[in-house]
Design an enzyme around this catalytic site. Structure first.
Site, PDB file in Angstrom:
ATOM      1  N   VAL A   1      -2.032   8.126  -1.945  1.00  0.00           N
ATOM      2  CA  VAL A   1      -1.413   7.783  -3.234  1.00  0.00           C
ATOM      3  C   VAL A   1      -1.452   6.272  -3.434  1.00  0.00           C
ATOM      4  O   VAL A   1      -0.846   5.518  -2.684  1.00  0.00           O
ATOM      5  CB  VAL A   1       0.055   8.275  -3.287  1.00  0.00           C
ATOM      6  CG1 VAL A   1       0.669   7.941  -4.637  1.00  0.00           C
ATOM      7  CG2 VAL A   1       0.125   9.769  -3.023  1.00  0.00           C
TER       8      VAL A   1
ATOM      9  N   LYS B   1      -2.311  12.623  -7.326  1.00  0.00           N
ATOM     10  CA  LYS B   1      -1.384  11.626  -6.784  1.00  0.00           C
ATOM     11  C   LYS B   1       0.013  11.809  -7.381  1.00  0.00           C
ATOM     12  O   LYS B   1       1.016  11.703  -6.677  1.00  0.00           O
ATOM     13  CB  LYS B   1      -1.914  10.216  -7.080  1.00  0.00           C
ATOM     14  CG  LYS B   1      -3.237   9.930  -6.370  1.00  0.00           C
ATOM     15  CD  LYS B   1      -3.912   8.684  -6.922  1.00  0.00           C
ATOM     16  CE  LYS B   1      -5.263   8.426  -6.296  1.00  0.00           C
ATOM     17  NZ  LYS B   1      -6.053   7.413  -7.003  1.00  0.00           N
TER      18      LYS B   1
HETATM   19  N1  HSE Z   1     -11.164   6.964  -7.568  1.00  0.00           N
HETATM   20  C1  HSE Z   1      -9.833   6.481  -7.410  1.00  0.00           C
HETATM   21  C2  HSE Z   1      -9.566   5.372  -8.399  1.00  0.00           C
HETATM   22  C3  HSE Z   1      -9.515   5.966  -6.043  1.00  0.00           C
HETATM   23  O1  HSE Z   1     -10.446   4.981  -9.171  1.00  0.00           O
HETATM   24  O2  HSE Z   1      -8.465   4.856  -8.415  1.00  0.00           O
HETATM   25  C4  HSE Z   1      -9.371   7.069  -5.063  1.00  0.00           C
HETATM   26  O3  HSE Z   1      -8.381   7.961  -5.455  1.00  0.00           O
END
Ligand code: HSE
Length: 442
Positions: A145, A218
């Site tokens: 997260v 998240k």
């Molecule tokens: N792809 C995600 C982001 C990071 O761009 O924040 C990994 O969860």
């Protein structure tokens, strides 16, 4: 919670031995950090932390880091069987398949688990936490997260004395980067996304990010930690940023707002509201100033008040920082229930029904400028008891398409949906209405 399961007892100062499954960005970052910051780790931890085994797809691949000194496991599922592995670091990803099987097996074998896998936790977190607590092992996931932001530790420890009433944040750096670029350059979403992909800031398949799914994974975890409830990913209402246009961003500026993709969780009288969507926030709100690839998480606790954590939500080094902090907690024998309350005491809270959200809204309508159009729009709003707060319409030549921008006073999402359904039927309205919730955050 007891921590036995064949592991060194408290006071044991043997090294904590790690088996890493997955040597992508995160797994390699963990190897590098443990090597480069060995002195810091040793100073802050009663036990050394050592990688002893790894597993990845291609043994021969040049990773720029020497991994030949670690035992190589062709099959990641054999890592928990390795006699020297105390902790399995699951850095594979994905909610099902190998990652899930590996975590389940590690727990069953009495090995601690550290993971960065938000999808796995969003879908199976409560069951995995129950299993881990029964086995007396850690299920640690700080990296899952908001990457490098130590928000799980903050909520489970520093803020633990509070009743958390609301948690929200910028939980996806890719979306925040795209929205920031759109505002700074005036370009459209598709254009900025293509450039972000070229620069490596966005994935070739960007859908998990730009459609809000990553942020929803998240958010569902944050909701559980914040409210002491079981994870309910299916209860998150999700939309992404594909429909945000340069015109909406310009109007947001004019109205004193910024457009952000937020994940928001609140306990309401209707149940737990979990929403991931693009929305307007006042320019003065702390979160409005968090730009680029940064993430932010805001909590409101009944004693502490508002608390804001800002940092890098992705990338090799921030994510490794979070994973290794989990390893250090295990080495210190500091093992807490995964989601703030013991898993068997997590409440099963009902999800707020669709349409029950209450707040102001922004609507942009592309209309034909002819007599009676505004009266039709006003009638739809009047009939659904939606009260207009402000309206912008600029002069254009008669007959031309013209944007009409409205903001409302507090209303329900259900009422806005009914207004939009009525407006879509008017032949003077040329495109489906553009709708964004307004979040009056501070
Ligand atoms: N792809 C995600 C982001 C990071 O761009 O924040 C990994 O969860």
């Amino acid at each position: 919670m007891s921590v036995s399961a064949g592991l060194p007892a408290r006071g044991d100062n043997r090294p904590l031995r790690i088996g890493i499954a997955g040597l992508g960005t995160v797994g390699l970052g963990v190897v590098k950090l443990i090597g480069e910051n060995a002195d810091i780790l040793r100073l802050h931890c009663p036990r050394a932390i050592e990688v002893v085994a790894v597993s990845a797809r291609d043994r021969k691949k040049d990773r720029g880091v020497d991994v030949s000194r670690f035992a190589w496991c062709e099959d990641p599922l054999s890592l928990p069987d390795h006699p020297e592995v105390d902790v399995v670091a699951e850095m594979i990803g994905g909610s099902e398949g190998v990652a899930k099987a590996l975590v389940e097996k590690a727990i069953a074998k009495g090995k601690h688990v550290v993971t960065a896998n938000k999808a796995l936790l969003a879908h199976h977190g409560t069951a995995l936490a129950l299993a881990a607590e029964k086995a007396g092992v850690a299920l640690a996931y700080e990296a899952a997260v908001a990457g490098g932001i130590p928000i799980i530790k903050a909520m489970r420890e520093g803020l633990a004395a509070n009743r958390i009433e609301q948690v929200y944040g910028i939980l996806n750096g890719t979306c925040n980067y795209i929205l920031t670029q759109m505002r700074e350059t005036g370009r459209e979403f598709a254009d900025v996304l293509a450039e972000a992909q070229k620069l490596g800031y966005a994935e070739a398949d960007p859908s998990f990010d730009v459609d809000g799914i990553d942020a929803a994974h998240k958010l569902s975890i944050l909701t559980s930690v914040a409210f002491g409830c079981q994870i309910d990913f299916s209860g998150v209402r999700i939309s992404g940023i594909r429909n945000v246009s340069a015109m909406d961003i310009a109007y947001a500026d004019e109205l004193g707002y910024r457009i952000k993709l937020l994940g928001i969780a609140r306990v309401t009288t209707h149940g737990v509201e979990q929403r991931v969507h693009a929305c307007m926030v006042p320019v003065a709100a702390v979160i409005a100033k968090v730009d680029g690839v940064y993430n932010a998480v805001v909590t409101n606790g009944n004693y502490v008040g508002q608390n804001v954590a800002i940092g890098r939500g992705a990338g090799e080094r921030p994510t490794a920082s979070a994973v290794v902090s989990d390893l250090m907690d295990i080495a210190r024998d500091r093992i807490l229930p995964a989601f703030s309350a013991p898993a068997d005491q997590l409440k099963k809270l009902p999800a707020a029904p669709a349409g029950s959200h209450v707040g102001p809204y922004y609507l942009r309508l592309m209309v034909v400028d002819r007599p009676g159009v505004i009266a039709d729009i006003a009638a739809a709003m009047r009939d659904e008891s939606v009260s207009m707060e402000a309206m912008i319409q600029r002069a254009r030549a008669p007959g031309e398409a013209v944007p009409v921008v409205l903001t409302t006073h507090d209303t329900t999402e259900a009422a806005i949906d009914r207004v939009v359904a009525r407006l879509k039927r008017l032949d003077s309205i040329l495109e489906p209405p553009h709708v964004l919730p307004i979040e009056l955050l501070s």
